[in-house]
Write a protein that holds these residues in place. Structure first.
Motif, short mmCIF file in Angstrom:
data_model
loop_
_atom_site.label_atom_id
_atom_site.label_comp_id
_atom_site.label_asym_id
_atom_site.label_seq_id
_atom_site.Cartn_x
_atom_site.Cartn_y
_atom_site.Cartn_z
N ASN A 137 6.33 -125.79 94.28
CA ASN A 137 6.37 -125.84 95.74
C ASN A 137 7.80 -125.81 96.29
O ASN A 137 8.01 -125.41 97.43
N SER A 138 8.76 -126.25 95.46
CA SER A 138 10.15 -126.25 95.93
C SER A 138 10.67 -124.84 96.15
O SER A 138 11.60 -124.63 96.94
N ARG A 139 10.06 -123.87 95.49
CA ARG A 139 10.49 -122.47 95.61
C ARG A 139 9.47 -121.60 96.34
O ARG A 139 9.80 -120.58 96.90
N GLY A 140 8.19 -122.05 96.32
CA GLY A 140 7.14 -121.20 96.84
C GLY A 140 6.61 -120.30 95.73
O GLY A 140 7.14 -120.27 94.63
N SER B 20 3.97 -118.99 92.84
CA SER B 20 3.01 -119.56 91.89
C SER B 20 3.62 -120.04 90.58
O SER B 20 2.90 -120.42 89.67
N GLU B 21 4.94 -120.01 90.47
CA GLU B 21 5.60 -120.43 89.24
C GLU B 21 6.45 -121.67 89.47
O GLU B 21 7.14 -121.76 90.49
N PRO B 22 6.43 -122.61 88.51
CA PRO B 22 5.62 -122.61 87.30
C PRO B 22 4.14 -122.83 87.60
O PRO B 22 3.80 -123.47 88.60
N ASP B 23 3.30 -122.32 86.75
CA ASP B 23 1.86 -122.31 86.96
C ASP B 23 1.26 -123.64 86.47
O ASP B 23 1.35 -123.99 85.29
N VAL B 24 0.65 -124.39 87.39
CA VAL B 24 0.09 -125.70 87.07
C VAL B 24 -1.00 -125.59 86.01
O VAL B 24 -1.06 -126.40 85.07
N VAL B 25 -1.87 -124.60 86.15
CA VAL B 25 -2.97 -124.45 85.20
C VAL B 25 -2.44 -124.07 83.82
O VAL B 25 -2.92 -124.58 82.80
N ARG C 104 -1.96 -135.49 97.36
CA ARG C 104 -1.68 -136.32 98.52
C ARG C 104 -1.90 -135.52 99.80
O ARG C 104 -1.80 -134.29 99.80
N PRO C 105 -2.17 -136.21 100.90
CA PRO C 105 -2.49 -135.50 102.14
C PRO C 105 -1.39 -134.57 102.62
O PRO C 105 -1.67 -133.56 103.28
N ASP C 106 -0.12 -134.88 102.31
CA ASP C 106 0.96 -134.01 102.77
C ASP C 106 1.16 -132.79 101.88
O ASP C 106 2.02 -131.95 102.16
N GLN C 107 0.37 -132.68 100.81
CA GLN C 107 0.38 -131.51 99.91
C GLN C 107 1.76 -131.23 99.32
O GLN C 107 2.11 -130.08 99.08
N ARG C 108 2.52 -132.28 99.08
CA ARG C 108 3.87 -132.08 98.57
C ARG C 108 3.89 -131.60 97.13
O ARG C 108 4.92 -131.13 96.64
N HIS C 109 2.78 -131.77 96.42
CA HIS C 109 2.72 -131.20 95.06
C HIS C 109 1.34 -130.60 94.82
O HIS C 109 1.10 -129.46 95.18
N ILE C 110 0.42 -131.35 94.22
CA ILE C 110 -0.90 -130.80 93.92
C ILE C 110 -1.69 -130.54 95.21
O ILE C 110 -1.75 -131.39 96.09
N ARG C 111 -2.28 -129.35 95.29
CA ARG C 111 -3.07 -128.97 96.46
C ARG C 111 -4.55 -128.88 96.05
O ARG C 111 -4.89 -128.92 94.88
N ALA C 112 -5.39 -128.74 97.06
CA ALA C 112 -6.83 -128.67 96.80
C ALA C 112 -7.17 -127.52 95.86
O ALA C 112 -8.01 -127.68 94.95
N ASP C 113 -6.53 -126.36 96.03
CA ASP C 113 -6.85 -125.23 95.15
C ASP C 113 -6.45 -125.52 93.71
O ASP C 113 -7.12 -125.06 92.76
N ASP C 114 -5.39 -126.31 93.51
CA ASP C 114 -5.03 -126.72 92.15
C ASP C 114 -6.12 -127.60 91.55
O ASP C 114 -6.46 -127.46 90.36
N VAL C 115 -6.65 -128.51 92.35
CA VAL C 115 -7.69 -129.42 91.87
C VAL C 115 -8.89 -128.62 91.36
O VAL C 115 -9.42 -128.88 90.28
N PHE C 116 -9.31 -127.62 92.13
CA PHE C 116 -10.48 -126.84 91.75
C PHE C 116 -10.21 -126.02 90.48
O PHE C 116 -11.07 -125.91 89.60
#
Length: 251
Positions: free
Chosen positions: A16-19, A21-26, A45-57
């Protein structure tokens, strides 16, 4: 043997610091599983500073494919907002094996305290019941020496996760005896109440063995910040395997 669940939040921080998809969480999570990790942890977290809902899925799909557990952490009291549907909704959609409830506020850099059951127990009770109806095992984040630990069992929790930050800090300062005793006493009390015991926060290769030798029968440790930091030097697969070797040696 204590299970190792690797927290991959920091991979998302870097992405997220760069925007992009890299590095790839999955891919990082898959590497951890290939190395032998028993599960994956994330704390959206609600502010989406790291893991987002799409990552969770995406991670839910990965862990199902690999027949390992996804541990989803979060504050069940935080209201939904744009991009964050709320913790219970995420659990309903992703169906993690374990939901770890944590009383962190939006402004916290990281989780730094457990629940106060004097004020939180009755608010947690219906949320725990709802999560268990989804098939989630429910763990509550607690401080070592937590008063009224019996309330965690009364309101339906399956496990508690002992907050190990104070232990790690005390060990780094040269005297962890009091904190280790507090953690061990809490674990014994929890097991006597029928609760499983997890642990996490600031655990590392430096302190994990000492912690587990003093606090036996810990079912799971979730480790992220230290593991990812160490992996920058030694590599992710090798670092995960080092942790597994420590867990095996304590068993």
């Amino acid at each position: 043997m204590t299970a190792l669940s690797v927290n991959v939040n920091k991979i998302a921080v870097l992405r997220n610091s760069r925007g992009g998809s890299e590095p790839d969480v999955v891919r990082a999570a898959r590497t951890c599983l290939y190395a032998g990790a028993h599960g994956i942890t994330v704390h959206p977290r609600p502010d989406q500073r790291h893991i987002r809902a799409d990552d969770v899925f995406a991670l839910a799909e990965l862990t199902r494919e690999n027949r390992v557990e996804l541990n989803l952490e979060g504050n069940p009291f935080a209201p939904p907002r744009e991009g964050y549907p709320g913790f219970l909704t995420l659990c309903e959609q992703a169906r993690p094996a374990q939901a770890t409830l944590v009383p962190d506020s939006d402004g916290q850099i990281t989780s730094d305290h457990g629940f106060d059951f004097t004020q939180d127990a009755e608010r947690l009770r219906p949320l725990i019941a709802e999560l268990k109806s989804l098939g989630c095992r429910v763990s509550l984040f607690v401080d070592a020496g937590c008063p009224q630990l019996e309330r965690a069992a009364e309101i339906g929790a399956d496990r508690v996760e002992i907050y190990t930050g104070p232990f790690a800090e005390a060990l780094a300062n040269g005297d962890a005896d009091a904190e280790l005793h507090r953690c061990a006493r809490t674990a014994v009390e929890a097991r006597a109440l029928g609760l499983g015991v997890n642990a996490g926060h600031d655990l590392s290769q430096t302190n994990l063995e000492e912690f587990l030798e003093a606090v036996p029968q810990v079912l799971e440790v979730s480790i992220g910040h230290a593991l990812i930091s160490e992996a920058l030097y030694a590599g992710l697969q090798h670092t995960v395997q080092n942790y597994l070797a420590i867990l095996e040696s304590v068993r």
